[in-house]
Design an enzyme around this catalytic site. Sequence first.
Site, short mmCIF file in Angstrom:
data_model
loop_
_atom_site.label_atom_id
_atom_site.label_comp_id
_atom_site.label_asym_id
_atom_site.label_seq_id
_atom_site.Cartn_x
_atom_site.Cartn_y
_atom_site.Cartn_z
N ASP A 326 0.87 -1.17 0.00
CA ASP A 326 0.00 0.00 0.00
C ASP A 326 0.90 1.22 0.00
O ASP A 326 2.06 1.15 0.40
CB ASP A 326 -0.89 -0.02 1.25
CG ASP A 326 -2.07 0.94 1.14
OD1 ASP A 326 -2.05 1.81 0.25
OD2 ASP A 326 -2.99 0.81 1.96
N ASN A 655 36.45 -37.14 -4.44
CA ASN A 655 37.31 -37.96 -3.58
C ASN A 655 36.67 -39.31 -3.27
O ASN A 655 37.33 -40.36 -3.31
CB ASN A 655 37.60 -37.24 -2.27
CG ASN A 655 38.59 -36.10 -2.44
OD1 ASN A 655 39.30 -36.05 -3.45
ND2 ASN A 655 38.64 -35.19 -1.48
N ASN A 680 36.49 -36.84 6.06
CA ASN A 680 35.19 -36.16 6.00
C ASN A 680 35.05 -35.14 7.11
O ASN A 680 34.56 -34.01 6.90
CB ASN A 680 34.08 -37.20 6.09
CG ASN A 680 32.73 -36.64 5.76
OD1 ASN A 680 32.59 -35.91 4.79
ND2 ASN A 680 31.73 -36.98 6.55
N ASP A 684 34.89 -30.95 6.69
CA ASP A 684 33.67 -30.27 7.13
C ASP A 684 33.96 -29.07 8.03
O ASP A 684 33.14 -28.15 8.11
CB ASP A 684 32.76 -31.25 7.89
CG ASP A 684 31.84 -32.02 6.94
OD1 ASP A 684 31.60 -31.52 5.84
OD2 ASP A 684 31.38 -33.11 7.32
#
Length: 843
Positions: A326, A655, A680, A684
């Site tokens: 509006d 990998n 891993n 991470d």
Amino acid sequence: MSDAFWSLSEDEVLTKLDVNKGSGLTAKEAQNRLRIYGKNLLVGKKQTGSVALFFSQLKSPLIYMLLFAAMLSLVLYDKTDAIIIFGIVFASATLSFFQEKGALNSMEKLLKIIQIKTEVLRDSTFEEISIENVVPGDIISFKAGDVVPADCYLLQAQDLFVDEATLTGETFYAEKRVGTQAVDAPIAKRFNTLFMGTHVVSGKAIAVAVVTGKKSQFGQISDHLRIKAPETDFEHGVRRFGYFLGEVTLLLLVVIFACNVYLGRSAIESMLFALALSVGLTPQLLPAIISVTLAQGAKSMAKKKVIVKRLASIENFGSMNLFCADKTGTLTTSDIRLDKAVGVGGEDSSDVLLYAALNATFQTGYNNSIDQALTKVSPPEVKLWQKLDEIPYDFIRKRVSVLVRNSDRMLMSTKGAFEQIVECCSYAETEKGDKVAIATMIKSLKEQFARYSNEGFRVLGLAIKDMGTQTLLQHSDEHDMTFVGFLLFWNPPKENILETIQGLEKLGIALKIITGDNKLVTQYVAKKIGIEHERILTGAEISRMSDHALIHQARRTSLFVEVEPNQKERIILALRKGGYAVGFMGDGINDVTALHAADVSISVDSAVDAAKEVADIVLLENNLSILTEGVLAGRKTFANTLKYIFMSTSANFGNMFSMAGASLFLSFLPLLPKQVLLTNLLTDCPEMTIATDSVDKEMLEKPLRWNVPFIRRFMLIFGLISSIFDYITFGVLLWLDATVEQFRTGWFVESVVSATLIVLVVRTFRPFYLSMPSRYLLSSCMAIIAFTVLLSFLPVATYLGFTRLPVSYYGFLACIIVGYVTMVEIAKRLFLKNGFVASARLS
């Protein structure tokens, strides 16, 4: 007390609830009832305990299978390896736990800023409290826009209409009144009952709370009625991507296990290896990364005075390419002031001002800035009048009537939209005080209205009627009235609004105005703030259009004027079907359905409760510049979330496939299961800091959208590059005649270091050396690289199956890593050249 209370009399209800209608509950009694009945919530607040949150990090079938295989290894095979695997899984879960715990705590603090409140009578005084503290027996005051916090019995009601669509699905508003109803009356017929979860559209009321929380009508069926919020593009993309990875992972798991068993290797070791590879391929930290990144984004947006109520909406906020609002309070100032009150001849009129002030002072059904402006200039004569009755404002009639009297006159004063006032008038009062048929003046009145509107004024009409001895009003009284004049309100555009709109355009966000105001004044404002409008649609024109026609017309229309509340919803839906990601900003009761329909529903802290309740995002200031900053924060959040996807699906993917392939032609496993898991975990670690990363300017310039095909291509191409260099590493290590332990150590170093460096490359679409990462991301990358290189020199290396490498090995590995980083940078530029990035950003 909840059994058929709608069939009881007022006295019976109050007696059973042990409450006095005139004084309400005492604060002490309210606290006591809160302990007895509990918080007024449909679902208890989920206070996720630390232990439960920690174990939720392990909720993955692959993790369960890995832990089961490790337990078998502990009993039947290698206890040391099993213990190390347990330790690595625990470390990974702990890392994810602390990140998600911080995200949850941050969001809980932010949501406390925005609370829905209701007005209750306590100790003979009305006060505002949070709706979750409402208890049975509370006397509650209602007005237009209020959310009903409990199942209530009506004690007083005047022109009360309630939207019960959330409960009954009925699109027409339900009229409510006092009285009693049959015991077996269905929900839709209980005219004397207000239900939790509904909201007041117009009128006012006093009611007593009878049933709260899950025992309410809505609470009893909420488990069946509760519909999960529609999936955002991002959530849908994550789910689709998860399915894709799941299929690949399952295939990898079965093939690798079967092949290694076929080659005569230990079944348990083969299972552990296959599972470890599957865990490495799966971005199991993705849920935590998303939670952390979105929560970090919500905190950043809160600093910009933008409160996110639903985290998933941040993605839609960033992808929004059309903003609808509006004009009043958004494009123009919310501080409306009365410029003048004029008679039908255009002259200043003290009588018109008095009649308008009487209406504004005594109306109680709908709090608004127009009446606030009138009461500021209210003449002292208003004090000589007494209110008798009123017909509250509603969005159908678009007017409000008040019956007042003084010592010698009974008068009804009605103000509202010009056309709606004129339609209930038979006469007009000239500047000399004579009453003439309005038909003789209607042309000049319309010309005046057009002239005032073209000058930028918001124009209301005013009419009066002498009521004789009548002391109560009915809707039928709004006829044969006398038109007495115009109220001209000045509502100028906000300072710097032109620059703000230009800023939105630079961000790829178009602006459309959807307003109930008349065509002429809206055109004036649009021209002032630089909004081009080749076509304007009015509410009357929209009502004659089919939904299909509206889709085509809405795309090329910038101004929608004189629209009804239900038409706002139609417009939003038409724009969405036309391909826009639509944001809608509303703060009134008439905006609720449109807020429901928008991709991104935005409200302000000063909005009515019903609007704040349905909004995904709440601005603490009604300021478009804040919205712009919020969009940038949302895009940054989404961009950082996508970075994790790119990182985890490039080097990691390559990998894991390299290891899978190598295991088939080598006489030994290229990495032990515990080494795969450690790889891993280490890769991470830097990615957990991605929420803090900076985002390149060009990534913020256009709306961001999820594009699974792009991510799939990215994963395959960059994963292939990673695999190529992995096999080069295999070849070099075999050429160097490395022992099994040296082979595993050398490839572990190359794998972790290269994957960590690739984080710095794929985080930007620029050349990596021209885009500076955040200090947290950079420092975590450097720390992981240092740890990886030094690990083989530590005492723990023996238990992990690593050994020290000759110095010459590090030279060969460094050359391979440099070549890999260079190739990825070249491939990234080819992606840019072929428009893949543009596809990812704009699809």
